[in-house]
Enzyme design. Structure first.
Site, short mmCIF file in Angstrom:
data_model
loop_
_atom_site.label_atom_id
_atom_site.label_comp_id
_atom_site.label_asym_id
_atom_site.label_seq_id
_atom_site.Cartn_x
_atom_site.Cartn_y
_atom_site.Cartn_z
N ARG A 1 -1.29 8.75 0.96
CA ARG A 1 -2.70 9.16 0.79
C ARG A 1 -2.96 10.65 0.76
O ARG A 1 -3.83 11.12 0.05
CB ARG A 1 -3.52 8.58 1.94
N GLU B 1 0.85 -1.20 0.00
CA GLU B 1 0.00 0.00 0.00
C GLU B 1 0.88 1.24 0.00
O GLU B 1 2.10 1.14 0.19
CB GLU B 1 -0.94 -0.02 1.21
N HIS C 1 -11.79 9.10 6.13
CA HIS C 1 -11.51 7.68 6.35
C HIS C 1 -11.00 7.38 7.75
O HIS C 1 -11.40 6.39 8.35
CB HIS C 1 -10.47 7.26 5.31
N ARG D 1 -1.36 8.84 8.89
CA ARG D 1 -1.19 7.41 9.20
C ARG D 1 -0.68 6.64 7.98
O ARG D 1 -1.21 6.78 6.87
CB ARG D 1 -2.53 6.83 9.63
N HIS E 1 -9.40 9.09 2.45
CA HIS E 1 -8.96 7.99 1.59
C HIS E 1 -9.22 8.43 0.15
O HIS E 1 -10.31 8.91 -0.17
CB HIS E 1 -9.74 6.72 1.91
C1 SIN Z 1 -7.53 0.25 2.39
O1 SIN Z 1 -7.76 -0.94 2.22
O2 SIN Z 1 -7.24 1.02 1.48
C2 SIN Z 1 -7.62 0.81 3.77
C3 SIN Z 1 -6.49 0.37 4.58
C4 SIN Z 1 -6.24 1.36 5.67
O3 SIN Z 1 -6.90 2.38 5.74
O4 SIN Z 1 -5.33 1.13 6.47
#
Ligand code: SIN
Length: 530
Positions: free
Chosen positions: A284, A115, A345, A380, A238
């Site tokens: 993000r 991610e 989010h 975060r 998000h």
């Molecule tokens: C996601 O699956 O994009 C969310 C994961 C997160 O917010 O840590």
């Protein structure tokens, strides 16, 4: 009056993990507003970030977390949470949770996702329904514990503290008033160890990836009880929430971009290349701001997430939940790009705690999204939050929370008193105020901020809070009214914190102060009712 050794408010990963750990020590109540599984945890798609591979290291995970946090993480806390993660993950596996694996050169190993902001693949997951699997595992285990009572459809109204009862001695938490939603009665529950694990406050914004329960109850209660609240200006948006008129709050996991998904604007361009060298998988805050800029520039309503270059089999197997949900809305993500917009989010600030979950109010603990331990700083790192919930729940259960207060048995707790008149106008006023808060927060306190907009929001919120207070004292309490009151409190805390941070850092971006000012602002924004 009920009496428990431990009261846990909230039934996500943090609350349930804590309850399971202390269940052998005495009676525990887990209070939850709806059903046990109605939590933010159950909606988590991505997974848990944890160092498990030889190609990764604690040092790299710490570095990625600090980098995302833009100078505001507490490094000692980051190290503790990162290094204690693997042991907590083993415990989850011992409870029967199976993370996805893959075949590599004849042997099985964990299938690690990637991610934004992570320099390595390190996200353990169960397809794209990790949170749901965790929630079910923990609830199943909870059901086996005779010392734990799960009180569903119960909502905490307010904490009972020595100061509120007029005792001049050191303030501490003594219990909590709880609304039984079925009977409408408010019960008094006595406990000198109360753990808030109520999750975040996404519903304070018009668009959010959070479930309806995310109304900031824990932060609002802790604030009213006098605990310190930190860093509320850092709300994570998000980048990819499904954009469809009938879809409510449906997240398209960052893992889709981790597997190669590309963000495109309404002209089909891979626009992220122009904003950050990391492209669609930049952190993000950068991606959400870029989407906001693209949408404003083009006048389009959304951007698009394109993973059609992957095989349909891969997409269906890796993302079955997202695939099926999109299909229900007429979007086949293996053949067409998914329309997406940013949405609120995650709350990176919260009730200020140490790494054992202790707040500044004796007897009160906070774990999970509701807390500000210092792990997230100003932004975060994706998938660090489930890890934080697990580690801090364990540490809290092994720390001072085991110590009883000497005053517990001595102080009589008054029964709840409230007006018992139901106002005929109640619902329309509540819904109107709720809508007004969510829209003004979206319009004035969103991804890009200015002083003028924040001041406007502040003035409106003060008026709304006055009206809600009047309502609260004169009429019978209901879940809707309590949630509205909490939302208004948390919205005001976000605005006050944002106004006091006159710089741009991490998730807080203001046109009036576009630079990061380390000399003045490299510290947490702490608010206290005193
Ligand atoms: C996601 O699956 O994009 C969310 C994961 C997160 O917010 O840590």
């Amino acid at each position: 009056m009920r009496d428990y050794d431990f009261v846990v408010i909230g039934s996500g990963i943090a609350g349930l993990s804590f309850a399971l750990k202390v269940a052998k020590d005495g009676p525990v109540a887990v209070i939850t507003k709806r059903k046990g599984a109605d939590t933010n945890t159950a909606w988590a798609q991505g997974g848990i970030a944890c160092v498990t591979s030889d190609e990764d290291s604690f040092e790299l995970h710490v570095r990625d977390t600090l980098e995302a946090g833009a100078g505001l993480c507490d490094e000692a806390v980051v190290r503790t949470i990162v290094t204690e993660g693997p042991e907590r993950i083993h415990e989850l596996a011992d409870l029967g949770l199976h993370f996805d694996e893959r075949e590599v050169s004849g042997h099985r190993e964990l299938d690690l996702g990637k991610e934004g902001g992570h320099s390595k693949r390190r996200v353990l997951h169960v397809q794209d329904v990790t949170g749901k699997e965790i929630e079910e595992t923990l609830l199943r285990e909870l059901g086996r514990q005779s010392q734990v009572e799960l009180l569903e459809n119960h909502m905490a109204v307010d904490l009972i503290t020595a100061a509120k009862l007029g005792f001049a001695t050191e303030d501490r938490c003594l219990g909590v008033y709880v609304l039984d939603e079925k009977t409408g009665d408010v019960e008094t529950i006595r406990s000198d160890r109360i753990v808030l694990a109520t999750g975040g406050c996404g519903k304070v914004y018009l668009y959010t990836t959070n479930p309806d329960i995310a109304t900031g109850d824990g932060v609002a209660m802790a604030w009213r009880a006098g605990a310190e609240i930190a860093n509320m200006e850092f709300i994570q948006f998000h980048p990819t929430c499904l954009f469809h008129p009938q879809a409510k709050s449906f997240l398209i996991s960052e893992a889709v971009r981790g597997e190669g998904g590309i963000l495109r604007n309404n002209r089909g361009e891979d626009f992220m290349k122009h904003y950050d060298a990391r492209g669609s998988l930049a952190p993000r805050d950068i991606v959400a701001r870029a989407i906001d800029a693209e949408i404003k520039r083009s006048g389009a309503k959304c951007v698009f997430l394109d993973i059609t270059h992957k095989s349909p089999e891969f997409v269906r197997e890796r993302f079955p939940h997202i695939y099926q949900t999109c299909l229900r809305f007429g979007i086949d993500m293996s053949k067409q790009a998914i329309p997406v917009v940013p949405a609120a989010h995650y709350q990176c600030g919260g009730i200020k705690t140490d790494v054992n979950g202790a707040t500044t109010l004796p007897g009160l603990y906070a774990i999970g999204e509701v807390a500000c331990t210092g792990l997230h700083g100003a932004n975060r790192l994706a998938s660090n939050s489930l890890l934080e919930g697990l580690v801090v729940a364990h540490r809290a259960s092994a720390s001072g929370v085991r110590t009883r207060s000497a005053s517990k048995q001595k102080i009589p707790l008054p029964e709840w008193e409230s007006g018992n008149v139901q106002d005929v106008d109640e619902l329309v006023v509540i819904y109107h105020n709720w809508d007004e808060i969510r829209r003004l927060m979206w319009d004035y306190v969103g991804i890009v901020r200015t002083d003028k907009r924040l001041q406007r929001a502040s003035a409106r919120l003060r008026n709304l809070q006055r009206e809600i207070r009047e309502f609260y004292w004169n009429f019978k309490v209901s879940v809707d009214l309590l949630e509205l009151r909490n939302l208004a409190t948390v919205a005001a805390l976000i605005v006050d914190s944002a106004l006091s941070r006159q710089e741009s850092r991490g998730l807080h971006y203001t046109i009036d102060y576009p630079e990061m000012k380390d000399r003045q602002f490299k510290h947490e924004t702490v608010l206290s009712r005193g």
